[in-house]
Design an enzyme around this catalytic site. Structure first.
Site, PDB file in Angstrom:
ATOM      1  NE  ARG A   1      60.242  32.899  43.161  1.00 50.43           N
ATOM      2  CZ  ARG A   1      60.455  33.437  43.184  1.00 50.43           C
ATOM      3  NH1 ARG A   1      61.328  33.927  43.536  1.00 50.43           N
ATOM      4  NH2 ARG A   1      59.934  34.712  43.271  1.00 50.43           N
TER       5      ARG A   1
ATOM      6  NE  ARG B   1      68.573  45.314  40.854  1.00 50.31           N
ATOM      7  CZ  ARG B   1      68.375  46.117  41.050  1.00 50.31           C
ATOM      8  NH1 ARG B   1      70.770  45.310  41.831  1.00 50.31           N
ATOM      9  NH2 ARG B   1      69.045  47.192  40.387  1.00 50.31           N
TER      10      ARG B   1
ATOM     11  CE  LYS C   1      68.625  31.167  46.421  1.00 43.59           C
ATOM     12  NZ  LYS C   1      67.264  31.450  45.644  1.00 43.59           N
TER      13      LYS C   1
HETATM   14  C1  BTN Z   1      65.840  28.549  43.898  1.00 45.12           C
HETATM   15  O1  BTN Z   1      65.943  29.149  45.144  1.00 45.12           O
HETATM   16  O2  BTN Z   1      65.941  29.105  43.340  1.00 45.12           O
HETATM   17  C2  BTN Z   1      65.039  27.517  44.276  1.00 45.12           C
HETATM   18  C3  BTN Z   1      65.947  26.140  44.242  1.00 45.12           C
HETATM   19  C4  BTN Z   1      65.982  25.179  45.477  1.00 45.12           C
HETATM   20  C5  BTN Z   1      66.791  24.152  44.510  1.00 45.12           C
HETATM   21  C6  BTN Z   1      67.209  22.932  44.725  1.00 45.12           C
HETATM   22  S1  BTN Z   1      67.776  21.231  44.753  1.00 45.12           S
HETATM   23  C7  BTN Z   1      66.965  20.154  44.981  1.00 45.12           C
HETATM   24  C8  BTN Z   1      65.207  19.761  44.040  1.00 45.12           C
HETATM   25  N1  BTN Z   1      65.813  20.029  43.076  1.00 45.12           N
HETATM   26  C9  BTN Z   1      65.823  20.958  41.745  1.00 45.12           C
HETATM   27  O3  BTN Z   1      65.837  20.570  41.032  1.00 45.12           O
HETATM   28  N2  BTN Z   1      65.270  21.973  42.638  1.00 45.12           N
HETATM   29  C10 BTN Z   1      65.400  22.166  43.986  1.00 45.12           C
END
Ligand code: BTN
Length: 326
Positions: A122, A323, A187
């Site tokens: 994100r 945060r 996380k």
């Molecule tokens: C986050 O927490 O910032 C989101 C992470 C999401 C990761 C997943 S892995 C599968 C899918 N493909 C990506 O490029 N991102 C999501």
């Protein structure tokens, strides 16, 4: 199946295999085997070479397999899956689904990959996605509700992940608004939703899920936030990625269906039960200001509620970085 994947299948027992035996099994020369081994090395796959013995992976390896994922998916959820595409490497499973969605792929198309070369998190972050270390999966979901009505989707996806973990006996994880699954303050998993389409009317949702399972130390250096993985949480390195993928789909699909029909309401109790942020001091980073206060849950629309010195304020997830104050 690609030759590289077949080569990995042959090596997946963690034993030595000579170049000659591998070449014979694959119908290629020893030199061709060596070239493919080199290419796999370049992808970060740790294959050792021993003169006289051949090639070997450091341990046994479970590759992702469509049939194994389907076998771990409840039959009702499996009915909503139109296909599962398994890749050795993609830039991002969300990007891959986006491409096929634009070319008319059906709702329920799933993409999983052994690794992502440009996994996305994100707010423009990188999602570190080393080979066979975690689950990287995206689901295409077509909806007529319009993107505007689907604001709480990342929240309910987090709930689906928690339910999948619980179904495997993994407790101790919770939710941090808007899209994090944490164990304590670290996380464990993240959700990335991409949308193609209008804010009202038909749209295609791309629900991306990343769950850290057994993150290798070298790759972990690149993670820019405090993290954990299922291996640390559960101590079970044998947890199957195919099974986890199936369990997530088993929970995610009914969650999508209910969320589309009834919105966030049926999920609010679950959210409140697992909300790790409520009652904590938080700092919110918005494009033009920083706000501090005490988090006090979410409202029916999935907005975060924060008591600030100017009173209670609500925040939508779009531009906010949250945060928890130390
Ligand atoms: C986050 O927490 O910032 C989101 C992470 C999401 C990761 C997943 S892995 C599968 C899918 N493909 C990506 O490029 N991102 C999501």
């Amino acid at each position: 199946m690609s030759l590289r994947r077949r080569l990995l299948c042959l090596l997946s027992d963690g034993e030595y295999h000579s170049g000659e035996a591998l070449g014979a099994a694959l119908g290629v020369s020893r030199m061709a085997v060596w070239k493919h081994i080199k290419a796999l090395h370049e992808l970060g796959i740790d294959i050792s070479v021993h003169r006289g013995k051949g090639y070997r992976l450091p341990a046994t390896l479970e590759l992702l397999e469509r049939e194994c994922i389907l076998a771990a998916t409840t039959s009702s959820s499996a009915k909503a899956i139109s296909d599962i595409h398994v890749h050795l490497e993609v830039d991002s499973t969300n990007n891959w689904i986006r491409e096929v969605a634009l070319n008319g792929a059906a709702s329920g198309t799933v993409c999983v990959a052994e690794m992502q070369s440009a996994g996305r998190g994100r707010r423009g972050r990188t999602w570190v996605s080393p080979f066979a270390a975690s689950l990287y999966m995206s689901l295409l979901w077509r909806s007529n509700c319009g993107a505007a009505a689907l604001g709480g989707l990342s929240l309910v996806t987090g709930i689906a992940i928690l339910r999948a973990l619980q179904s495997l006996g993994i407790e101790g994880a919770g939710l941090k608004w808007p899209n994090d699954v944490l164990a304590g303050t670290e996380k464990l998993a993240g959700v990335l939703i991409d949308v193609i389409g209008e804010s009202s009317g038909p749209c295609a949702l791309i629900v991306g899920v990343g769950i850290n399972m057994n993150m290798p130390g070298e790759a972990a250096h690149a993670i820019d936030q405090s993290w954990t993985d299922l291996h640390r949480l559960d101590g079970d390195s044998a947890l199957s990625r195919n099974e986890l993928a199936g369990r997530v789909l088993s929970e995610l699909i009914p969650v999508m269906e209910l969320f589309e029909r009834e919105g966030l309401q049926p999920f609010l109790d679950d959210w409140h039960r697992h909300d790790l942020v409520s009652g904590q001091r938080v700092d919110l980073l918005l494009p033009n200001e920083q706000i501090s206060g005490t988090a006090c849950g979410i409202d029916d629309g999935g907005a975060l509620l924060v008591n600030t010195r100017d009173g209670r304020r609500r925040f939508l997830s779009g531009d906010v970085s949250l945060r928890v104050a130390p």
